[in-house]
Design an enzyme around this catalytic site. Structure first.
Site, PDB file in Angstrom:
ATOM      1  CE  LYS A 187      -2.979   4.233  -5.418  1.00  0.00           C
ATOM      2  NZ  LYS A 187      -3.412   3.284  -6.459  1.00  0.00           N
ATOM      3  CB  SER A 231      -5.837   0.500  -4.765  1.00  0.00           C
ATOM      4  OG  SER A 231      -5.065   0.964  -5.867  1.00  0.00           O
ATOM      5  CB  SER A 268      -6.431   1.020  -8.744  1.00  0.00           C
ATOM      6  OG  SER A 268      -6.624  -0.125  -7.961  1.00  0.00           O
TER       7      SER A 268
HETATM    8  N1  GLN Z   1      -8.788  -4.184  -7.450  1.00  0.00           N
HETATM    9  C1  GLN Z   1      -7.700  -4.788  -8.174  1.00  0.00           C
HETATM   10  C2  GLN Z   1      -6.810  -5.522  -7.209  1.00  0.00           C
HETATM   11  O1  GLN Z   1      -7.143  -5.588  -6.095  1.00  0.00           O
HETATM   12  C3  GLN Z   1      -6.939  -3.743  -8.948  1.00  0.00           C
HETATM   13  C4  GLN Z   1      -6.033  -2.938  -8.106  1.00  0.00           C
HETATM   14  C5  GLN Z   1      -5.268  -1.913  -8.871  1.00  0.00           C
HETATM   15  O2  GLN Z   1      -5.614  -1.576 -10.005  1.00  0.00           O
HETATM   16  N2  GLN Z   1      -4.205  -1.432  -8.263  1.00  0.00           N
HETATM   17  O3  GLN Z   1      -5.785  -6.021  -7.561  1.00  0.00           O
END
Ligand code: GLN
Length: 484
Positions: free
Chosen positions: A76, A151, A175
């Site tokens: 990532k 994400s 995410s």
């Molecule tokens: N979707 C969640 C957010 O927007 C979690 C994101 C994540 O786990 N990095 O914060």
């Protein structure tokens, strides 16, 4: 080859049925063929990867190898990689070449894994659909024009389309697990503190945790073996022995107590997703698990608490992007204030700005007690819910996400987007490990089930998922059009 798991590829490399250079070239060719459409990579490291593959082949020849030596892995783009662009999906870091290596990527390098590229992601890991990336949306290989989740959407899409043997993700509120569910792969968020955050660009420091995204639970165990462990460079990383996560995969799950929260059963879940979850419960019961109802009364306020705590921490973490030391700087600033203002207005995308504003507001003197303090109290109550539940059960089962994938552009208001993480967020607030693995198909789209375990019980989660994967074949399915 695309049907082989990481575990199988590892054996093939060691038996010299294939070389790492050949395997790396195989994935690079697939990236070439498919990624123009998927957009799952921000950077593809062709030459670098082939050099690493040569070194890996030499290690295998000499007998000095690990299970991951020669395996092409996608990282990532949140993990700093020395000498290689690390953008975090943001214009702010579009020009950033990391001057040092994150602990996680360092560990992969030491193990002899091949870094094939850096995957696309929501800007600063804020999002549930990968539509917030400066580098454009990522596609889910299961259906044209749909999101992979976020994400870590690039990693999920890449593993699902077999553009890498495995990938890493990070999970602040879901995410790793949510994109794993939407793309039909296995994703594990370890216990907070199990994996070092050194060199992993910070979103919300008390919630962020890196973990594996793979085809199978066995593969995830092999990758976690590399990622986990104490690191003096991260003071929140726990000094606790790392077990071999593959060693108990074959244990029977007879007598395992699985808790299903009654609050989840009543929640807003797509009917097809609910059906798959019910089938999964039946399968697990037929394998000898005992199903119990548990109470998690505070999960319904988890989402609200998260959307105070995460933006609050983000507003502080992202203060460093000011145009002074590294990253984007606006053109021709008139003075210091103009530079700060324009750098941040031009460098950050809308969602990141929304979070910074919410977070700054929640932390401001007049509102701190009403919002931030309250959210921290809720966080404690959620941990207590889990503590009570784990007196009666070994793991807690829920859907990973209330729906399957959706079309790019379909979810417009931020609150609806935030709701996709309603089942994953509580584990982050409590710091507990959670896994998502494929458990069915609804209208030809993958559905994921989530298991949350007690602190440091990653091995148990992997064991249950592996046993389930011995009984079912959801994890072996490849989206149409992605065979060689
Ligand atoms: N979707 C969640 C957010 O927007 C979690 C994101 C994540 O786990 N990095 O914060």
């Amino acid at each position: 080859m695309e049907h082989k798991t990481l575990a199988e590829l590892s054996k093939a490399l060691q038996n010299k049925e294939i070389s790492s250079v050949e395997l790396t070239q195989f994935y690079l060719d697939r990236i070439n063929k498919f990624d123009e459409k998927l957009n799952s990579f921000i950077t593809v490291c062709d030459e670098h990867a082939l050099n690493m593959a040569k070194a890996a082949d030499a290690r295998i020849q000499s007998g000095n190898f690990t299970a991951l030596t020669g395996i092409p892995v996608a990282q990532k783009d949140i993990f700093c990689t020395q000498g290689i662009k690390t953008s975090c999906g943001s214009k702010m870091l579009d020009n950033f070449i990391a001057p040092y290596e994150s602990t996680v990527t360092h560990k992969f390098n030491e193990a002899g894994a091949v870094m094939i590229g850096k995957t696309n992601m929501d800007e600063f890991a804020m999002g549930s659909s990968n539509e917030n990336s400066y580098y454009g949306a990522v596609q889910n290989p299961w259906k044209n024009n749909t999101v992979p989740g976020g994400s870590s959407g690039g990693s999920a899409s890449a593993v699902a389309a077999r553009l890498a043997a495995a990938a890493t993700g990070t999970d602040t509120g879901g995410s790793i697990r949510q994109p794993a569910a939407l793309c039909g792969i296995t994703g594990l968020k370890p216990t907070y503190g199990r994996v070092s955050r050194y060199g992993m660009i910070a979103f919300a420091s008390s919630l962020d945790q890196g973990g594996p995204m793979t085809q199978t639970a066995e593969d995830a165990a092999m990758v976690l073996n590399v990622m986990a462990g104490h690191d003096v460079k991260d003071s929140t990383c726990i000094n606790k022995d790392v077990p071999d996560y593959t060693s108990n995969l074959n244990d029977s799950i007879k007598g395992l107590r699985i808790g299903v929260p009654e609050e989840y059963i009543a929640g807003d879940i797509e009917a097809d997703v609910a059906k798959c979850i019910e089938e999964t419960i039946k399968t697990l019961r037929s394998m000898g698990a005992e199903i119990k109802t548990v109470k998690m009364p505070h999960t319904k306020v988890g989402l609200s608490a998260y959307y105070i705590i995460a933006p609050a921490e983000a507003s502080s973490n992202l203060a460093r992007y000011d145009g002074v030391r590294y990253g984007y700087r606006c053109n021709d600033p008139k003075n210091l204030e103009d530079m700060y203002t324009r750098t941040r207005s031009e460098g950050f995308g809308d969602e990141v700005k929304r979070r910074i504003m919410t977070g700054t507001y929640a932390l401001s003197a007049g509102y701190y007690d009403a919002y931030y303090l309250k959210a921290q109290q809720i966080r404690k109550l959620i941990s207590e819910d889990y503590k009570q539940a784990f007196k009666d059960v070994d793991v807690i089962l829920t859907p990973t996400s209330p729906s399957t994938t959706f079309e790019i552009g379909a979810v417009k208001d931020p609150i609806s987007m935030y709701l996709t993480d309603v089942f994953t967020i509580p584990a982050n607030l409590a710091g507990l490990p959670g896994i998502s693995f494929p458990c069915g198909m609804a209208n030809n789209l993958p559905v994921g089930v989530q298991l949350v375990g007690n602190y440091f019980e990653e091995a148990k989660l992997l064991n249950v998922a592996h046993q389930y994967q011995q009984e079912t074949n959801w994890h072996t399915m490849l989206p149409e059009g992605y065979s060689a």
